[in-house]
Write an enzyme that holds these catalytic residues in place. Structure first.
Site, short mmCIF file in Angstrom:
data_model
loop_
_atom_site.label_atom_id
_atom_site.label_comp_id
_atom_site.label_asym_id
_atom_site.label_seq_id
_atom_site.Cartn_x
_atom_site.Cartn_y
_atom_site.Cartn_z
N ARG A 112 -66.83 24.16 14.78
CA ARG A 112 -66.87 22.92 14.39
C ARG A 112 -68.14 22.17 14.41
O ARG A 112 -68.33 21.15 13.88
CB ARG A 112 -65.71 22.08 14.97
CG ARG A 112 -64.56 22.65 14.88
CD ARG A 112 -63.31 21.93 15.65
NE ARG A 112 -63.73 22.10 17.19
CZ ARG A 112 -62.75 21.97 18.02
NH1 ARG A 112 -61.65 21.42 17.62
NH2 ARG A 112 -63.19 22.20 19.11
N CYS A 113 -69.11 22.77 15.05
CA CYS A 113 -70.63 22.23 15.14
C CYS A 113 -71.30 22.65 14.31
O CYS A 113 -71.50 23.95 13.93
CB CYS A 113 -70.94 22.55 16.69
SG CYS A 113 -72.89 22.00 16.91
N SER A 114 -72.07 21.69 13.54
CA SER A 114 -72.96 22.07 12.23
C SER A 114 -74.22 22.95 12.82
O SER A 114 -74.70 23.86 12.15
CB SER A 114 -73.58 20.79 11.77
OG SER A 114 -74.12 20.12 12.16
N ARG B 215 -72.96 26.54 13.53
CA ARG B 215 -72.88 27.23 12.24
C ARG B 215 -74.20 27.38 11.74
O ARG B 215 -74.40 28.57 11.26
CB ARG B 215 -72.15 26.17 11.39
CG ARG B 215 -70.66 26.14 11.62
CD ARG B 215 -69.74 25.48 10.42
NE ARG B 215 -70.22 24.47 9.95
CZ ARG B 215 -70.17 23.05 10.44
NH1 ARG B 215 -69.22 23.03 11.45
NH2 ARG B 215 -70.65 21.88 9.80
#
Length: 134
Positions: free
Chosen positions: A29-31, A34
């Site tokens: 969920r963390c950019s 990712r």
């Protein structure tokens, strides 16, 4: 290869002992997490993925991670998270207090973190993980 926590019925990847193994502590969920994953994938790097919110690190694993990072625990703790405020921890809190808090509240761990053998690095910015590939 992806690893999930024991609660999902899968084996959980432990911190690697060999410099031939890479482990990405990842929150999808963390950019930034990712982005770090995409950097590894784009380079064709073989690594294991541990979604640490689903498969939290144990207190001993966190202590070992702190050693491999070579940084005070408060430098890789997300002090702006609501759980941190709810715990009423000092800023910066002593390492032992923080390690206990991180074991109970894995959302407080800064991400992503790449571990290779005896070294680890926080991927902030995501390109910082590349230092472990050299």
């Amino acid at each position: 290869m992806q690893w999930r926590g024991d609660t999902a019925g899968y084996v959980c990847a432990m911190l690697p002992a060999s410099p031939d193994r890479l482990l990405l502590l990842h929150n999808p969920r963390c950019s930034k997490s990712r982005e770090a994953k995409a950097l590894l994938d784009a380079r064709g790097v073989a690594y294991e993925e541990r979604r640490y919110l689903e498969a939290p690190l144990t207190r001993p694993e966190l202590a070992e991670l702190a050693r491999r990072l070579g940084r005070p625990v408060h430098e890789w703790t997300r002090a702006q998270e609501p759980a941190y405020a709810a715990l009423r921890l000092e800023t910066p809190a002593p390492n032992d207090s923080l390690l206990d808090a991180l074991a109970r509240h894995p959302e407080l761990i800064e991400r992503p973190i790449l571990v290779r053998g005896e070294r680890a690095v926080v991927g902030r910015p995501p390109g910082a993980i590349l230092e472990l590939l050299a």
